[in-house]
Motif scaffolding. Structure first.
Motif, PDB file in Angstrom:
ATOM      1  N   ARG A  33      47.709   8.850  37.387  1.00 27.51           N
ATOM      2  CA  ARG A  33      46.552   9.613  36.933  1.00 27.51           C
ATOM      3  C   ARG A  33      45.734  10.140  38.114  1.00 27.51           C
ATOM      4  NH1 ARG A  33      45.512   6.112  33.138  1.00 27.51           N
ATOM      5  NH2 ARG A  33      43.939   5.015  34.321  1.00 27.51           N
ATOM      6  N   GLN A  62      49.428  11.404  32.920  1.00 26.50           N
ATOM      7  CA  GLN A  62      48.500  12.285  33.635  1.00 26.50           C
ATOM      8  C   GLN A  62      47.221  12.485  32.844  1.00 26.50           C
ATOM      9  OE1 GLN A  62      50.688  15.716  34.867  1.00 26.50           O
ATOM     10  NE2 GLN A  62      52.030  14.489  36.156  1.00 26.50           N
ATOM     11  N   SER A  63      47.343  12.585  31.519  1.00 20.91           N
ATOM     12  CA  SER A  63      46.190  12.719  30.636  1.00 20.91           C
ATOM     13  C   SER A  63      46.674  12.452  29.212  1.00 20.91           C
ATOM     14  CB  SER A  63      45.620  14.134  30.727  1.00 20.91           C
ATOM     15  OG  SER A  63      46.608  15.060  30.275  1.00 20.91           O
ATOM     16  N   PRO A  64      45.807  12.135  28.270  1.00 18.06           N
ATOM     17  CA  PRO A  64      44.374  11.978  28.481  1.00 18.06           C
ATOM     18  C   PRO A  64      44.087  10.647  29.164  1.00 18.06           C
ATOM     19  CG  PRO A  64      44.956  11.417  26.233  1.00 18.06           C
ATOM     20  CD  PRO A  64      46.215  11.885  26.881  1.00 18.06           C
ATOM     21  N   PRO A  65      42.870  10.416  29.618  1.00 17.67           N
ATOM     22  CA  PRO A  65      42.548   9.152  30.255  1.00 17.67           C
ATOM     23  C   PRO A  65      42.783   7.998  29.309  1.00 17.67           C
ATOM     24  CG  PRO A  65      40.599  10.563  30.041  1.00 17.67           C
ATOM     25  CD  PRO A  65      41.749  11.324  29.474  1.00 17.67           C
TER      26      PRO A  65
END
Ligand code: ATP
Length: 203
Positions: free
Chosen positions: A174, A198-201
């Motif tokens: 991330r 990578q996303s979402p958090p």
């Protein structure tokens, strides 16, 4: 047969998992060694990585380990929560007259008594642990002695811990940090190609 059962979320599988498996491979003379990722929770959120994806990464990791480890779709193909007692019962039916060895890190080993249907679980396998996250082999040995006294067979490998975790790897991805040397090369490539973590958090 002597069969190893290595369960986990494997989100993603990493070199700490492979080291744990290798440690027990050397000690147990297993005929088969099954790496079984947990199924997808019915309550999954968009942040969760599906079972099929984690299984695909386990297949890559197992192949890169050298073929002695086999990724199994047993729990991914079942709906709902994965309970070790259910998986082990089914494995006993599938492989009668076999001895099962359930492989785990210190964190899991120390919580064994709280697992679903521990009274039955403890009759289905020998539980094999190694140090992790500041838990020493001595502490694990002491707990194994306690487990033995309540009828639960356990074994401890006194080997140096390896400081790597799936959550740490997800966080590195991330942040755009490299994960070389922390996961098998083919798993790193898969993560990059599929843009995982990578996303979402994370929740
Ligand atoms: P997370 O960081 O998301 O909690 P994890 O790295 O603990 O994940 P899991 O898939 O939950 O990975 O772990 C599967 C099994 O492997 C568990 O029994 C865990 O204790 C063990 N394990 C994971 N990493 C290590 C490690 N570095 N050393 C020893 N055992 C490990």
């Amino acid at each position: 047969m002597r069969i190893g059962f290595f369960g986990g979320t494997f989100n993603p599988p990493h070199n700490g998992h492979l080291r744990l498996a290798e440690v027990w491979r050397e000690r147990l003379a297993l005929d088969r060694f099954l790496m079984i990722p947990t199924g997808t929770s019915p309550h999954k959120t968009p942040a969760d990585v599906p079972g099929e994806t984690r299984l695909a990464m386990c297949r890559l990791a197992a192949r890169e380990a050298g073929g002695w480890l086999e990724a199994s779709d047993f729990e991914v193909r079942r709906e709902g929560r994965s309970y070790s007692v259910i998986t082990l019962s089914a494995l006993h039916e599938q492989y009668p007259d076999s001895d099962f060895y359930m492989i785990m890190g210190a964190d899991m080993f120390l919580s064994l008594e709280t697992w679903y249907d521990f009274e039955r679980l403890k009759t289905l396998a020998t539980f094999c642990a190694m140090p992790r996250d500041g838990v020493s082999a001595g502490e694990l040995e002491a707990y194994a002695t306690h487990l033995a006294a309540i009828g639960c067979p356990g074994m401890v490998a006194d080997v140096p811990p390896m400081d790597v975790s799936s959550s740490g790897i997800r966080e590195r991805v991330r942040k755009g940090l490299p994960i070389d040397g922390l996961v098998p090369t083919s798993v790193a490539r898969y993560i990059a190609e599929n843009r995982l973590y990578q996303s979402p958090p994370e929740r």
